[in-house]
Design a protein around this motif. Structure first.
Motif, short mmCIF file in Angstrom:
data_model
loop_
_atom_site.label_atom_id
_atom_site.label_comp_id
_atom_site.label_asym_id
_atom_site.label_seq_id
_atom_site.Cartn_x
_atom_site.Cartn_y
_atom_site.Cartn_z
N GLY A 93 -36.88 23.98 38.50
CA GLY A 93 -37.25 25.24 37.87
C GLY A 93 -38.26 25.03 36.75
O GLY A 93 -38.66 23.90 36.46
N PRO A 94 -38.69 26.10 36.10
CA PRO A 94 -39.67 25.99 35.01
C PRO A 94 -39.18 25.02 33.92
O PRO A 94 -38.03 25.08 33.48
N LEU A 95 -40.05 24.12 33.53
CA LEU A 95 -39.77 23.13 32.48
C LEU A 95 -38.56 22.26 32.81
O LEU A 95 -37.86 21.77 31.93
N GLY A 171 -37.13 32.27 22.92
CA GLY A 171 -37.57 30.87 22.94
C GLY A 171 -38.77 30.59 22.06
O GLY A 171 -39.08 29.42 21.80
N LYS A 172 -39.46 31.63 21.59
CA LYS A 172 -40.61 31.44 20.71
C LYS A 172 -40.21 31.39 19.25
O LYS A 172 -41.05 31.11 18.37
N GLY A 173 -38.96 31.66 18.96
CA GLY A 173 -38.48 31.60 17.59
C GLY A 173 -38.24 30.17 17.15
O GLY A 173 -38.43 29.21 17.91
N SER A 174 -37.82 30.02 15.91
CA SER A 174 -37.51 28.68 15.39
C SER A 174 -36.22 28.18 16.03
O SER A 174 -35.44 28.95 16.59
N ALA A 175 -35.99 26.89 15.91
CA ALA A 175 -34.75 26.31 16.45
C ALA A 175 -33.54 26.96 15.80
O ALA A 175 -32.53 27.20 16.47
N GLU A 176 -33.65 27.26 14.51
CA GLU A 176 -32.54 27.89 13.79
C GLU A 176 -32.26 29.29 14.33
O GLU A 176 -31.10 29.69 14.48
N GLU A 177 -33.33 30.05 14.60
CA GLU A 177 -33.15 31.40 15.14
C GLU A 177 -32.53 31.36 16.53
O GLU A 177 -31.65 32.18 16.85
N ILE A 178 -32.99 30.45 17.36
CA ILE A 178 -32.44 30.33 18.72
C ILE A 178 -30.97 29.95 18.64
O ILE A 178 -30.11 30.56 19.31
N ARG A 179 -30.65 28.97 17.83
CA ARG A 179 -29.26 28.50 17.72
C ARG A 179 -28.35 29.62 17.21
O ARG A 179 -27.24 29.81 17.72
N SER A 180 -28.82 30.37 16.23
CA SER A 180 -28.01 31.46 15.69
C SER A 180 -27.71 32.51 16.75
O SER A 180 -26.58 33.01 16.87
N ASN A 181 -28.73 32.85 17.55
CA ASN A 181 -28.56 33.84 18.62
C ASN A 181 -27.57 33.36 19.67
O ASN A 181 -26.65 34.09 20.06
N PRO A 204 -33.48 35.07 28.85
CA PRO A 204 -33.89 36.38 29.35
C PRO A 204 -35.29 36.35 29.96
O PRO A 204 -36.22 35.78 29.39
N GLY A 205 -35.40 36.95 31.14
CA GLY A 205 -36.68 37.00 31.82
C GLY A 205 -37.18 35.67 32.33
O GLY A 205 -38.29 35.59 32.85
N GLY A 206 -36.38 34.63 32.20
CA GLY A 206 -36.84 33.30 32.62
C GLY A 206 -38.00 32.79 31.77
O GLY A 206 -38.75 31.92 32.22
N GLN A 207 -38.12 33.29 30.54
CA GLN A 207 -39.24 32.91 29.67
C GLN A 207 -38.91 31.63 28.90
O GLN A 207 -38.81 31.61 27.68
N TRP A 208 -38.76 30.56 29.63
CA TRP A 208 -38.30 29.30 29.07
C TRP A 208 -39.31 28.67 28.12
O TRP A 208 -40.52 28.77 28.33
#
Length: 289
Positions: A93-95, A171-181, A204-208
């Motif tokens: 799959g992607p990436l 996935g375009k956010g910071s690592a901290e933002e992704i982890r929090s979500n 979401p959306g497969g936007q890896w």
């Protein structure tokens, strides 16, 4: 006569030398049939439609590429283990995300729930047929309908994190933002189903992005893509289109993207009945991953 004896001696020495260096027959080199995971650079890029999930990545092209590069599928190679061919596609799959089951079983995955209207219907259909599936849950809905999350876990289905509120750009956010979500989503899921395990993350959306994949991995979740996307999240997609797309694109090892929460569940559920019948005819077996 002396020269004749010397010639015989030289010939004997040469034969002995050849016998010493000649490779032993019947023993292939070790490791030649080992499947390898494709690199991220070899994976197809997702195609965003701006509304729902990314366009599907058909297994046909990736399987052909894997067969071309895998010595196990070369002409004259032993065909004793078809699982080796499928395993080579597991992370195509992607990436480098997972988009095949890794063996000849197929996986049904349901996104964007739980839905109080449609998730119980999907669960009933799965239960009637003894099928285990994977549910990619939105955290806000898991928090709103914890009893449905508990039902999914109680019936032995696999749980997957699908972000807090289907944020396409997560996935375009910071690592901290992704982890929090993702942590907030896991907390809601596990509060509803204590002791359960959230094995997968589906963006979401497969936007890896590499960052989202890395954060999910650090949290103990494997990134899960798909190989078949019939577009059942779109109200314009008919039951027949969903059914026919799944029929045409599915093969052993496929991961099928469906939705128990979005906007088109009536058509999806109608198509799902036909999908079960066709997969039964093809003698497919299922895995909850």
């Amino acid at each position: 006569m002396g020269r004749h004896k010397l010639g015989i001696a030289a010939a004997i020495v040469a034969l002995l030398a050849l016998a010493w260096v000649w490779p032993k027959g019947g023993e292939p080199p070790q490791g030649t049939l080992t499947a390898t995971e494709p690199t991220a650079s070899a994976a197809p890029s997702p195609e965003s439609d701006g509304e729902g999930e990314a366009g599907d990545t058909s297994p046909d092209a990736s399987e052909s590429a894997a067969e071309a590069s895998d010595p196990a599928t070369a002409p004259g190679a032993a065909s004793e283990s078809p699982a080796i061919e499928l395993a080579a596609n597991t992370y195509d799959g992607p990436l480098g995300t997972r988009n095949h089951t890794g063996d000849d079983r197929v996986a049904l995955t349901f996104d964007d729930g739980p839905s109080p209207e449609w998730t119980p219907i999907v669960l009933d259909m799965l239960r009637e047929r003894g099928v285990k599936a994977t549910f990619c849950l939105i955290g806000a809905y898991a928090e709103a309908y914890p009893e449905l999350v508990a039902d999914i876990a109680r019936e032995g289905h696999t749980l997957c994190n699908h972000s807090w509120f289907h944020e396409f750009n997560l996935g375009k956010g910071s690592a901290e933002e992704i982890r929090s979500n993702l942590q907030r989503t896991n907390d809601a899921i596990l509060k509803a189903a204590p002791g359960a395990e959230v094995r997968y993350f589906r963006h979401p959306g497969g936007q890896w992005t590499d960052r989202a994949i890395a954060v999910a991995a650090d949290m103990g979740m494997e990134s899960l893509h798909w190989s078949v996307d019939p577009g059942d999240w779109d109200n314009r997609t008919t039951e027949a289109q969903i059914r026919d797309h799944v029929f045409d694109r599915s093969a052993p090892g496929a991961i099928v993207l469906l939705h128990d929460g979005a906007s088109n569940q009536k058509d999806m559920c109608g198509a799902l009945k036909s999908i079960f019948e066709e997969f039964s005819r093809r003698e497919y077996t299922y895995t909850g991953l």
